[in-house]
Design an enzyme around this catalytic site. Structure first.
Site, PDB file in Angstrom:
ATOM      1  N   PRO A 129       0.777  -1.361   0.284  1.00 35.34           N
ATOM      2  CA  PRO A 129      -0.081   0.184  -0.097  1.00 35.34           C
ATOM      3  C   PRO A 129       0.801   1.408   0.350  1.00 35.34           C
ATOM      4  O   PRO A 129       1.723   1.258   0.592  1.00 35.34           O
ATOM      5  CB  PRO A 129      -0.751   0.079   1.160  1.00 35.34           C
ATOM      6  CG  PRO A 129      -0.113  -1.733   1.386  1.00 35.34           C
ATOM      7  CD  PRO A 129       0.236  -2.219   0.895  1.00 35.34           C
ATOM      8  N   GLU A 130       0.638   2.020  -0.591  1.00 40.16           N
ATOM      9  CA  GLU A 130       1.144   3.289  -0.520  1.00 40.16           C
ATOM     10  C   GLU A 130      -0.157   4.755  -0.664  1.00 40.16           C
ATOM     11  O   GLU A 130      -0.732   4.232   0.090  1.00 40.16           O
ATOM     12  CB  GLU A 130       1.138   3.909  -2.176  1.00 40.16           C
ATOM     13  CG  GLU A 130       2.442   2.300  -2.526  1.00 40.16           C
ATOM     14  CD  GLU A 130       2.832   3.139  -4.653  1.00 40.16           C
ATOM     15  OE1 GLU A 130       3.016   4.143  -4.935  1.00 40.16           O
ATOM     16  OE2 GLU A 130       2.798   1.838  -4.740  1.00 40.16           O
TER      17      GLU A 130
END
Ligand code: ZN
Length: 293
Positions: free
Chosen positions: A17-18
């Site tokens: 996840p960014e």
């Protein structure tokens, strides 16, 4: 700047996840848990807690109240009346919220954080790299959690600062630098590839070869791509879910990431190679390599 490509179907892969995924969770969770008081946590996998030790974590979280939620790069910060609960989802972590008991078993459950009103947060994580910290103040947050983390790429950096910081890292290759969380926090592999494609920059370009206009276009592309990612609730491959367990749909708008062998809008075939140790997608025509070393 190029526009987003029409929807494509992606093959599943574990993807970290960014910033947009963490920001999506932050925005969804904040109204749901602000003002609530934690009850006794349950540690299904004690090593999920990085600090303090698990006995102290259980004893100290209980009774603390959630003030609000913030974010630094990919770290979710649950600010409490005393201290901060910090969460990093790493590769496959998910944080989900339920008002009452979950309707189905939560797979790979590592940590349950109940509130006194019967609702709870559930931290699940197939790959087990996700971590949670409970720190007492800003100093501990900086020293124990965010020690090597640079300014947040959306909240803390304006175009001029970005330009100055790039200037001090001239020899770096652009993709490696954008992935470096000490330089700027929030970008990961997916959004970096999308930003570089939008600007027509080859991922191996050295920072010192960027002219002023290219630097500004890159800054704007980063903000624009991340904002669009947030607007679409993040990118979902196999693991990421938002706080309600739903998937994001930004994957439908990716122009190059995950599209090796497919056609770019220019007609060339999208390629994949390893840059900065990561699988990197780019268009060899739109992002031509300079004749540098
Ligand atoms: Zn192209």
């Amino acid at each position: 700047m190029r526009d987003f490509h029409p929807p494509v179907l992606l093959k599943g892969a574990a993807v970290m996840p960014e910033l947009p995924e963490v920001e999506t969770i932050r925005r969804e969770l904040e109204p749901l848990i602000s003002g609530k008081t934690f009850a006794d946590p349950l540690l299904q996998m004690p090593s999920t807690i990085e600090h303090p030790d698990s006995a102290e974590f259980i004893a100290s979280l209980s009774g603390r109240r959630v003030k609000n939620l913030s974010r630094k790069g990919k770290y979710l910060l649950i600010n409490l009346d005393r201290g901060v609960l910090a969460v990093h989802l790493r590769m496959t972590g998910n944080l989900t919220y339920y008002d009452g008991a979950p309707q189905q078993d939560i797979r790979f459950l590592r940590l349950t954080l109940p509130f006194t009103d019967g609702s709870a947060l559930y931290f699940s994580d197939m790959r087990r790299f996700g971590r949670v910290w409970l720190v007492e103040d800003e100093t501990e947050l900086k020293e124990l959690v965010l020690k090597r983390i640079g300014p947040d790429i959306i909240n803390d950096i304006d175009c001029e600062t970005f330009r100055q910081q790039l200037g001090s890292r001239g020899k770096s290759r652009i993709k490696a630098l954008l992935l470096d969380q000490g330089f700027a926090a929030g970008l990961g592999n997916i959004y970096t590839d999308e930003c570089l494609f939008r600007c027509g920059l080859h991922p191996r370009r050295r920072v010192q070869t960027l002219n002023s206009a290219e630097t500004e276009e890159l800054y704007r592309a980063i903000r624009d791509v991340l904002a669009k990612g947030i607007e679409h609730g993040g990118t979902t491959f196999r693991d990421y879910r938002n706080a309600r367990g739903a998937i994001g749909d930004f994957q439908s708008y990716l122009a190059v990431y995950g599209r090796k062998g497919e056609l770019c809008s220019c007609g060339s075939v999208i390629e994949k190679s390893v840059v900065a140790g990561r699988g990197t997608y780019y268009c060899p025509s739109c992002q031509a390599e300079l004749g540098e070393d």
